[in-house]
Write an enzyme that holds these catalytic residues in place. Structure first.
Site, PDB file in Angstrom:
ATOM      1  N   TYR A 140       0.831  -1.211   0.000  1.00 27.12           N
ATOM      2  CA  TYR A 140       0.000   0.000   0.000  1.00 27.12           C
ATOM      3  C   TYR A 140       0.863   1.258   0.000  1.00 27.12           C
ATOM      4  O   TYR A 140       0.433   2.321  -0.436  1.00 27.12           O
ATOM      5  CB  TYR A 140      -0.951  -0.013   1.196  1.00 27.12           C
ATOM      6  CG  TYR A 140      -2.128   0.920   1.051  1.00 27.12           C
ATOM      7  CD1 TYR A 140      -2.983   0.833  -0.036  1.00 27.12           C
ATOM      8  CD2 TYR A 140      -2.391   1.891   2.005  1.00 27.12           C
ATOM      9  CE1 TYR A 140      -4.066   1.680  -0.176  1.00 27.12           C
ATOM     10  CE2 TYR A 140      -3.472   2.742   1.885  1.00 27.12           C
ATOM     11  CZ  TYR A 140      -4.305   2.639   0.793  1.00 27.12           C
ATOM     12  OH  TYR A 140      -5.375   3.492   0.655  1.00 27.12           O
ATOM     13  N   LYS A 192      -3.536   8.479   3.451  1.00 26.06           N
ATOM     14  CA  LYS A 192      -4.872   8.230   3.996  1.00 26.06           C
ATOM     15  C   LYS A 192      -4.929   8.568   5.489  1.00 26.06           C
ATOM     16  O   LYS A 192      -5.973   9.000   5.993  1.00 26.06           O
ATOM     17  CB  LYS A 192      -5.274   6.775   3.773  1.00 26.06           C
ATOM     18  CG  LYS A 192      -5.571   6.424   2.322  1.00 26.06           C
ATOM     19  CD  LYS A 192      -6.790   7.153   1.785  1.00 26.06           C
ATOM     20  CE  LYS A 192      -7.213   6.582   0.436  1.00 26.06           C
ATOM     21  NZ  LYS A 192      -8.397   7.280  -0.131  1.00 26.06           N
TER      22      LYS A 192
END
Length: 252
Positions: free
Chosen positions: A153, A160
């Site tokens: 990720y 995020k």
């Protein structure tokens, strides 16, 4: 739940998009929608979906282009005179930076990812605020990689995390105006954005195996949640990261 409400949906790419599942739920529950597309190439995929949900406004929006954002909100004000909710469902990082280590991420790659994936939510909120005279809801979409390390990720994890932090601060700032701010955190599911993450199939398999419900969520289930959060039924909720992943996030 949303009869008479006016909502802006940013982030539909195709019929697998989380934003599309949300748009269908918003329309089903009575909302009138404005839907954006990134550019002319994207328009041919997005416009039919926008027409399917009866969108009153279909407009281009590259969130890096302030003139397009100004034109969009001018059209919303002219046509509706108000805005009740916004769904921000976009994220981007350059492939080289996304697929590398966090510490190897370039300055330009980090700034691009933060600008498109996080700061654009703040910019949309700033433009929406004066149109939400009777309160409203601002929704964005996050992922569990903000809270824990998820293989592959990469830089999107810190980005995020920043988005979720911004959600809390915006909720505190806009609460006195009865504007609620939420981050929705779905489990892994195959979308156009997710397809850019290496070995994403393994993430989905792991989620199905480990989640208490042993399945992936659907874009329609995410839409049901988004519609609830955009409605008056969630009027006492703000500033939260709301997980919808079959319980996957509770597992060690």
């Amino acid at each position: 739940m949303l009869a008479g409400k006016k909502g802006l949906v940013i982030g539909i790419a195709n019929d697998k998009s989380i934003a599309y599942g949300c748009a269908r739920a918003f329309q089903r529950d009575g909302a009138d929608l404005a839907i954006t597309y990134l550019n002319q190439k994207a328009e041919k995929y997005v416009r039919p979906l926008a027409e399917e949900v009866g969108a009153s406004i279909i407009a281009p929006l590259d969130v890096c282009d302030d003139s397009q954002a100004d034109a969009l909100f001018d059209e919303i004000e002219e046509k509706w005179g108000k805005l009740d909710f916004v769904l921000h469902c976009i994220a981007f990082a350059p492939a080289d930076d996304l697929h590398g280590r966090v510490i190897d991420c370039s300055r330009d790659g980090f700034l691009t990812a933060m600008d498109i994936s996080c700061h654009s939510f703040q910019r949309m909120a700033k433009r929406a605020e004066p149109l939400m005279r009777d309160g409203g809801a601002l929704l964005t979409v996050s992922y569990m990689g903000s809270e824990r390390v998820i293989d592959h990720y990469g830089i999107m994890g810190p980005v995020k995390a920043a988005l979720e932090s911004a959600t809390r601060y915006m909720a505190a700032e806009l609460g006195p105006k009865d504007i609620r701010v939420h981050a929705i955190s779905p489990g892994p599911l195959l979308t156009r954005a997710a397809s850019g993450i290496a070995e994403f199939d393994n993430l989905m398999t792991q989620a199905k195996t480990r989640a208490p419900e042993h399945r992936l969520v659907t874009i329609d289930e995410i839409g049901d949640l988004a519609s609830f959060l955009a409605s008056e039924r969630s009027r006492a909720i703000t500033g939260d990261v709301v997980h919808i992943d079959g319980g996957y996030h509770i597992m060690g």
